[in-house]
Design an enzyme around this catalytic site. Sequence first.
Site, PDB file in Angstrom:
ATOM      1  N   ASN B 386     -45.041   1.716  -9.688  1.00 26.02           N
ATOM      2  CA  ASN B 386     -46.475   1.631  -9.432  1.00 26.02           C
ATOM      3  C   ASN B 386     -46.853   0.266  -8.864  1.00 26.02           C
ATOM      4  O   ASN B 386     -47.123   0.126  -7.666  1.00 26.02           O
ATOM      5  CB  ASN B 386     -47.243   1.946 -10.710  1.00 26.02           C
ATOM      6  N   ASP B 387     -46.843  -0.747  -9.711  1.00 28.54           N
ATOM      7  CA  ASP B 387     -47.290  -2.065  -9.262  1.00 28.54           C
ATOM      8  C   ASP B 387     -46.451  -2.625  -8.104  1.00 28.54           C
ATOM      9  O   ASP B 387     -46.971  -3.314  -7.242  1.00 28.54           O
ATOM     10  CB  ASP B 387     -47.267  -3.053 -10.439  1.00 28.54           C
ATOM     11  N   VAL B 388     -45.156  -2.298  -8.092  1.00 30.63           N
ATOM     12  CA  VAL B 388     -44.283  -2.884  -7.066  1.00 30.63           C
ATOM     13  C   VAL B 388     -44.487  -2.248  -5.690  1.00 30.63           C
ATOM     14  O   VAL B 388     -43.908  -2.705  -4.709  1.00 30.63           O
ATOM     15  CB  VAL B 388     -42.780  -2.796  -7.454  1.00 30.63           C
ATOM     16  N   VAL B 389     -45.310  -1.191  -5.609  1.00 31.27           N
ATOM     17  CA  VAL B 389     -45.623  -0.603  -4.303  1.00 31.27           C
ATOM     18  C   VAL B 389     -47.133  -0.637  -4.049  1.00 31.27           C
ATOM     19  O   VAL B 389     -47.634   0.049  -3.172  1.00 31.27           O
ATOM     20  CB  VAL B 389     -45.118   0.858  -4.188  1.00 31.27           C
ATOM     21  N   ALA B 427     -49.900  -3.547 -14.860  1.00 32.55           N
ATOM     22  CA  ALA B 427     -50.845  -4.603 -14.540  1.00 32.55           C
ATOM     23  C   ALA B 427     -52.274  -4.127 -14.798  1.00 32.55           C
ATOM     24  O   ALA B 427     -53.204  -4.920 -14.799  1.00 32.55           O
ATOM     25  CB  ALA B 427     -50.676  -5.010 -13.089  1.00 32.55           C
TER      26      ALA B 427
END
Lengths: 90, 459
Positions: B386-389, B427
């Site tokens: 999620n956060d890394v994309v 996050a």
Amino acid sequence: MESLILLGFVLVLSIFLGLELISKVPSTLHTPLMSGANAISGIALVGALTLAQDSQLQTALAFFAITFASINVFGGYLVTNRMLKMFKKK
Amino acid sequence: MLNQIDINTIQNLIYIIASVMFIYGIKMLGKEATAVKGNFISALAMFLAVGITVVGVINPLIILGGIALGAIVGSVIAIKVKMTSIPEMVALFNGFGGLATFFIAWSEHNSGIENILQNSLVILTLAIGGITFTGSLIAFGKLSERLKIDKASIITKTFTTIFYAAILYLLASLLVFPLIDISFDYFTILIILVLLAGIGFVLPIGGGDMPVVISLLNSFSGIAAAFAGLLLFNNVLIVAGSLVGASGLILTIIMAKAMNRSISNILFVGYASASKSSSSKEQGEVKPISVADAYLILENASSVLVVPGYGMAVAQAQHTVRELGELLEENGTEVKYGIHPVAGRMPGHMNVLLAEANVPYDVLVEPDDVNPMMDTVDVALVIGANDVVNPSATEEPGSPIYGMPIIEVNNAKTVFVLKRSMSSGFAGVQNPLFFKENTRMLFGDAKESISGLVSEFKD
């Protein structure tokens, strides 16, 4: 006192050496590096072996230090080896 | 007397050889081709150093008994552990290393302190070892999902307060108590406080920040061993401990950079306070897709990028993902895996899971390598990441994750996001990727969705 300062010198140099050695590790190896380094920190075992055992408390402390450091050493190396064996190239 | 000197000299010579082997070992551990050998050399160094120390020990029964017990317990855990549980197991072993140095410092205190420098070393070794131990136990609890205490709960806040109190007490023990006449047993209080401090140190840190914490604790255990080496005048402890301290520090910095945050922000602030400032903008509509439709698009794709995250680990989907990858390749599609450094719960977590599923490591690519050619990717398959994309990192200057390097899947021709529901990532930041024109949501359990795709390919 003087030998302690000499050993402090060894400490500082070793940290810099470590930083140089490991600064460019591919992310594939992050976990094995961590687990392999973790096994090395089991070197505390060598320290534990040299502890004085003048009282019952000290004997108990030495025994526990040795046992837990040994878990760290044996478990750490074995699991790192197991992990690394899985990494294959195409 | 002469005999005694000889043994000491031989021990020290062997320690130097072992130190050199540790240095080579850890260097070789940093390259794929030599890593297995490096680990072996380092193990051999440990064997040498321990072996020469055992010669002429005081109480062989206690010592050999302890080693045997540790060997059995450690080996059984190492052989039985599942690859998905590696993060918590590394945390646990790490904690045990810290505990050993904690005991060493305690024992040295009881041997009698001669000067203030030695006293400081005992206190520092005890503190770092103790914090490493209980901190690692909390990390173990969080990683294995046994421990679920909310960041904002009263328990967390109490322990955070104890952490700061313990640091103050530690400073007093180092700087004030040795100079004044104290009538209480300050050391026993210190023992208890440093153990509580470790809990207070790790408890407030969220699951998504675990890669940083676990690297830092790794570093701590090395530093504790090096300090114990100073205390015991033992050079191999100093060299080996410093190497571990340095490697843990490097990993910590790499992880923090991959999140575009400072280490102190991760440890002492967290996302919670940052995310309040983020504005939730008009997001638009998500476009769901069925397994059958996803299959049709994948069948015609000539290049696919798989981006796994913690969700893949939770769903235990790595084997099914590998199967899908192989079927795609048989179909003539080029398959790569985009791995973000902080995807998962520890540094390199995804790499280990995919290696376990027999995905060769040379098809795993890092964000910097894959981002420039993202527009040639037909389908980006986001599995539990999620956060890394999250494109907010590049597009929204107000976002708490703005500036974090991401895998820019939003630039691929089509993005499939496999997700259970619309909840936000660790996050706590909304992900605009889900609402993009080229994004399709494949809702449901990641493993089931991919199994569905696999069976479509087989039919």
